[in-house]
Design an enzyme around this catalytic site. Structure first.
Site, PDB file in Angstrom:
ATOM      1  N   PHE A   1       0.807  -1.217   0.000  1.00  0.00           N
ATOM      2  CA  PHE A   1       0.000   0.000   0.000  1.00  0.00           C
ATOM      3  C   PHE A   1       0.842   1.270   0.000  1.00  0.00           C
ATOM      4  O   PHE A   1       0.331   2.357  -0.262  1.00  0.00           O
ATOM      5  CB  PHE A   1      -0.999   0.023   1.165  1.00  0.00           C
ATOM      6  CG  PHE A   1      -0.377  -0.104   2.526  1.00  0.00           C
ATOM      7  CD1 PHE A   1       0.165   0.997   3.176  1.00  0.00           C
ATOM      8  CD2 PHE A   1      -0.349  -1.331   3.153  1.00  0.00           C
ATOM      9  CE1 PHE A   1       0.734   0.870   4.430  1.00  0.00           C
ATOM     10  CE2 PHE A   1       0.214  -1.466   4.418  1.00  0.00           C
ATOM     11  CZ  PHE A   1       0.755  -0.361   5.052  1.00  0.00           C
ATOM     12  N   ASP A   2       2.136   1.157   0.267  1.00  0.00           N
ATOM     13  CA  ASP A   2       2.993   2.337   0.250  1.00  0.00           C
ATOM     14  C   ASP A   2       4.456   1.898   0.207  1.00  0.00           C
ATOM     15  O   ASP A   2       4.812   0.865   0.779  1.00  0.00           O
ATOM     16  CB  ASP A   2       2.751   3.192   1.495  1.00  0.00           C
ATOM     17  CG  ASP A   2       3.285   4.607   1.367  1.00  0.00           C
ATOM     18  OD1 ASP A   2       3.754   4.991   0.275  1.00  0.00           O
ATOM     19  OD2 ASP A   2       3.232   5.346   2.368  1.00  0.00           O
TER      20      ASP A   2
ATOM     21  N   ILE B   1       2.111   6.299  13.126  1.00  0.00           N
ATOM     22  CA  ILE B   1       1.329   5.368  13.941  1.00  0.00           C
ATOM     23  C   ILE B   1       2.147   4.891  15.146  1.00  0.00           C
ATOM     24  O   ILE B   1       3.376   4.890  15.118  1.00  0.00           O
ATOM     25  CB  ILE B   1       0.813   4.176  13.105  1.00  0.00           C
ATOM     26  CG1 ILE B   1       1.962   3.393  12.480  1.00  0.00           C
ATOM     27  CG2 ILE B   1      -0.192   4.641  12.059  1.00  0.00           C
ATOM     28  CD1 ILE B   1       1.534   2.122  11.738  1.00  0.00           C
TER      29      ILE B   1
ATOM     30  N   TYR C   1      -3.906   1.803  12.627  1.00  0.00           N
ATOM     31  CA  TYR C   1      -5.026   2.716  12.397  1.00  0.00           C
ATOM     32  C   TYR C   1      -6.296   2.317  13.129  1.00  0.00           C
ATOM     33  O   TYR C   1      -7.330   2.964  12.977  1.00  0.00           O
ATOM     34  CB  TYR C   1      -5.284   2.847  10.894  1.00  0.00           C
ATOM     35  CG  TYR C   1      -4.109   3.475  10.184  1.00  0.00           C
ATOM     36  CD1 TYR C   1      -3.870   4.836  10.289  1.00  0.00           C
ATOM     37  CD2 TYR C   1      -3.216   2.702   9.447  1.00  0.00           C
ATOM     38  CE1 TYR C   1      -2.779   5.414   9.667  1.00  0.00           C
ATOM     39  CE2 TYR C   1      -2.128   3.271   8.813  1.00  0.00           C
ATOM     40  CZ  TYR C   1      -1.908   4.629   8.929  1.00  0.00           C
ATOM     41  OH  TYR C   1      -0.830   5.207   8.322  1.00  0.00           O
TER      42      TYR C   1
ATOM     43  N   PHE D   1       5.612  -3.880   7.760  1.00  0.00           N
ATOM     44  CA  PHE D   1       6.509  -2.869   7.210  1.00  0.00           C
ATOM     45  C   PHE D   1       7.938  -3.382   7.199  1.00  0.00           C
ATOM     46  O   PHE D   1       8.351  -4.105   8.109  1.00  0.00           O
ATOM     47  CB  PHE D   1       6.494  -1.584   8.060  1.00  0.00           C
ATOM     48  CG  PHE D   1       5.220  -0.804   7.972  1.00  0.00           C
ATOM     49  CD1 PHE D   1       5.034   0.146   6.971  1.00  0.00           C
ATOM     50  CD2 PHE D   1       4.213  -1.001   8.895  1.00  0.00           C
ATOM     51  CE1 PHE D   1       3.859   0.883   6.903  1.00  0.00           C
ATOM     52  CE2 PHE D   1       3.037  -0.279   8.828  1.00  0.00           C
ATOM     53  CZ  PHE D   1       2.859   0.672   7.832  1.00  0.00           C
TER      54      PHE D   1
END
Length: 166
Positions: free
Chosen positions: A92-93, A110, A136, A153
């Site tokens: 997503f990123d 976050i 989130y 991540f």
């Protein structure tokens, strides 16, 4: 004797306490990691090399970094490269794909990132598995991240820049 002189009825206090506890449980449940994420995190925690902190953050050290340099404090800014995916591998990123590292304050991300960054020395590379409570929570973000998703991540701490403008 008026109503002011009467003690608050015990049953009313008990009802209030029960209502408060129920509301608190609903809030916790609303931000809890979904079932697929819980299963992933449970299995991931059992893998060799992974560490789980008291908060539930999971990390795997790929590179230690320069131990002569201090990890960033909450009041500092950092420069990082990262890649973020869902537990199914959907990216997503990625600062790598953009070809430019990201810069931000340690507390401007976050909770899972804030915690992880403070464990890292410049040059360190970590893999992170973050429960939704440290990501989130019950919010959906962007096109891919759904409410209560656990996130993954790859994070590389390039540099601690200095005091953040908060």
């Amino acid at each position: 004797e008026g109503w002011v002189d009467q003690p608050y009825p015990r049953h009313a206090m008990a009802k209030l306490a029960i209502a408060f506890c129920a509301a608190a449980l609903l809030l916790v449940a609303a931000s809890a990691t979904n079932e697929a994420g819980k299963k992933f995190l449970e299995e991931n925690a059992a893998k060799d090399g992974w560490t789980t902190t008291a908060s539930g953050l999971q990390y795997f050290v790929e590179a230690e970094g320069d131990a002569d340099q201090s990890p960033p404090s909450p009041s500092e800014r950092v420069k990082v490269h990262y890649r973020g995916t869902l537990i199914d591998g959907t990216e997503f990123d990625s600062s790598y794909k953009r070809g430019q590292p990201a810069t931000f304050g340690v507390t401007q991300v976050i909770k899972g990132w804030t915690e992880a960054l403070q464990l890292m020395h410049p040059g360190a590379k970590l893999k992170l598995a973050i429960p939704s409570e440290l990501a989130y929570g019950s919010r959906s973000v962007g096109a891919f991240i759904q409410a209560n998703d656990a996130l993954l991540f790859d994070v590389e701490l390039i540099e601690v820049i200095g005091r953040a403008e908060l």
